[in-house]
Motif scaffolding. Structure first.
Motif, PDB file in Angstrom:
ATOM      1  N   LYS A 119     -60.903  46.228  20.983  1.00  0.00           N
ATOM      2  CA  LYS A 119     -61.571  45.171  21.739  1.00  0.00           C
ATOM      3  C   LYS A 119     -60.802  43.869  21.557  1.00  0.00           C
ATOM      4  O   LYS A 119     -59.938  43.744  20.680  1.00  0.00           O
ATOM      5  N   ILE A 120     -61.123  42.906  22.412  1.00  0.00           N
ATOM      6  CA  ILE A 120     -60.624  41.539  22.243  1.00  0.00           C
ATOM      7  C   ILE A 120     -61.820  40.742  21.733  1.00  0.00           C
ATOM      8  O   ILE A 120     -62.752  40.450  22.481  1.00  0.00           O
ATOM      9  N   GLY A 121     -61.804  40.414  20.462  1.00  0.00           N
ATOM     10  CA  GLY A 121     -62.952  39.766  19.835  1.00  0.00           C
ATOM     11  C   GLY A 121     -63.019  38.275  20.105  1.00  0.00           C
ATOM     12  O   GLY A 121     -62.083  37.681  20.655  1.00  0.00           O
ATOM     13  N   PRO A 122     -64.117  37.638  19.721  1.00  0.00           N
ATOM     14  CA  PRO A 122     -64.252  36.186  19.864  1.00  0.00           C
ATOM     15  C   PRO A 122     -63.092  35.456  19.190  1.00  0.00           C
ATOM     16  O   PRO A 122     -62.689  35.804  18.084  1.00  0.00           O
ATOM     17  N   GLY A 123     -62.551  34.459  19.882  1.00  0.00           N
ATOM     18  CA  GLY A 123     -61.441  33.696  19.335  1.00  0.00           C
ATOM     19  C   GLY A 123     -60.096  34.388  19.456  1.00  0.00           C
ATOM     20  O   GLY A 123     -59.089  33.883  18.956  1.00  0.00           O
ATOM     21  N   GLN A 124     -60.031  35.535  20.158  1.00  0.00           N
ATOM     22  CA  GLN A 124     -58.781  36.274  20.314  1.00  0.00           C
ATOM     23  C   GLN A 124     -58.357  36.322  21.778  1.00  0.00           C
ATOM     24  O   GLN A 124     -59.121  35.956  22.678  1.00  0.00           O
ATOM     25  N   PHE A 125     -57.118  36.774  22.022  1.00  0.00           N
ATOM     26  CA  PHE A 125     -56.657  37.007  23.382  1.00  0.00           C
ATOM     27  C   PHE A 125     -55.727  38.212  23.365  1.00  0.00           C
ATOM     28  O   PHE A 125     -55.261  38.652  22.314  1.00  0.00           O
ATOM     29  N   GLN A 126     -55.465  38.752  24.543  1.00  0.00           N
ATOM     30  CA  GLN A 126     -54.567  39.889  24.674  1.00  0.00           C
ATOM     31  C   GLN A 126     -53.735  39.697  25.938  1.00  0.00           C
ATOM     32  O   GLN A 126     -54.171  39.042  26.886  1.00  0.00           O
TER      33      GLN A 126
END
Length: 251
Positions: A119-126
């Protein structure tokens, strides 16, 4: 009076700092194409950059629609651990010429779905990388409408098109600007498909590094401005405190 003046100064400085931060956040919050431009007529590699904006949910799917008014003969995804990419094709009303052949269908949609535990969690990016080509020569941009799905059921629709002379929409669609080949930088683009079926692989990496450097520079500038504002607040409070001390009666 001095206490009231100090409170007013502190409030004004805090509002200034909040304004700086608010202006900086949108630049990092949208789903975008990186880099944001490429030469007409060539092949390029781009990345759809997806930030997670939800503080309590994670991104688990990205759907990107490709413009069928300017279909692309070659669309390929770069494998990404933990994600499964699916390409959907649509028939074309008018065959597309590519290397002497007629192309009767083209990729109209790409869907990346997170595998279990990814997953792309809170505060992250992909970033989801794709090679595209040949880019059209009869338009100055390609608009990729995108849907971002969260594990709590929310879906953010990045489909609004920006209009000249008007404010940017709340949920703008990712846009790849197309420039005349003679005016565009060579990095990240090749005039024809490279050997082995990859398009502009090494150059694309260099372009991505340049884009990352620009992003880092923008971040540094934002933090620098915030630091100045915070410094002003501290200096103001120090001056106000010194005035109160000098103006107080002796023991």
């Amino acid at each position: 009076m001095r206490s009231l003046h100090t409170r007013r100064f502190t409030t004004a400085a805090a509002l200034a700092a909040a304004t700086v931060l608010a202006a900086a956040v949108p630049a990092f919050a949208h789903v975008t194409v990186q880099p944001g431009n490429a030469p007409q007529g060539g092949y390029t590699a781009v990345a759809f950059r997806v930030p997670n904006e939800n503080e309590s949910a994670s991104t688990v799917k990205l759907e990107v629609s490709l413009p069928m008014d300017h279909p692309l003969a070659s669309v390929r995804t770069q494998p990404m651990p933990g994600w499964t990419a699916t390409l959907e094709k649509s028939k074309l009303d008018k065959p597309l010429k590519s290397h002497g052949q007629d192309i009767n269908e083209a990729v109209s949609k790409i869907t990346w779905t997170a595998d279990a535990g990814t997953k792309i969690g809170p505060g992250q990016f992909q970033e989801f990388r794709v090679s595209l080509g040949a880019l059209p020569t009869d338009t100055d941009k390609l608009v990729f409408k995108a849907l971002q799905s969260y594990d709590n059921g929310d879906v953010v629709r990045w489909i609004e098109e920006s209009k000249e002379g008007q404010p940017e929409p709340a949920k703008p669609a990712p846009v790849l600007a197309l420039t005349k080949a003679a005016d565009a930088p060579a990095a990240g683009v090749s005039a024809s498909p490279a050997a082995g079926g990859h398009h502009g692989g090494d150059s694309a990496g260099a372009t991505t590094e340049q884009a990352s450097a620009k992003s880092s520079d923008a971040t540094a500038r934002t933090l620098g401005v915030v630091g100045i504002v915070v410094g002003v607040i501290g200096a103001g409070l120090g001056v106000a405190g010194l005035r109160r001390k000098n103006g107080s009666p002796s023991a």
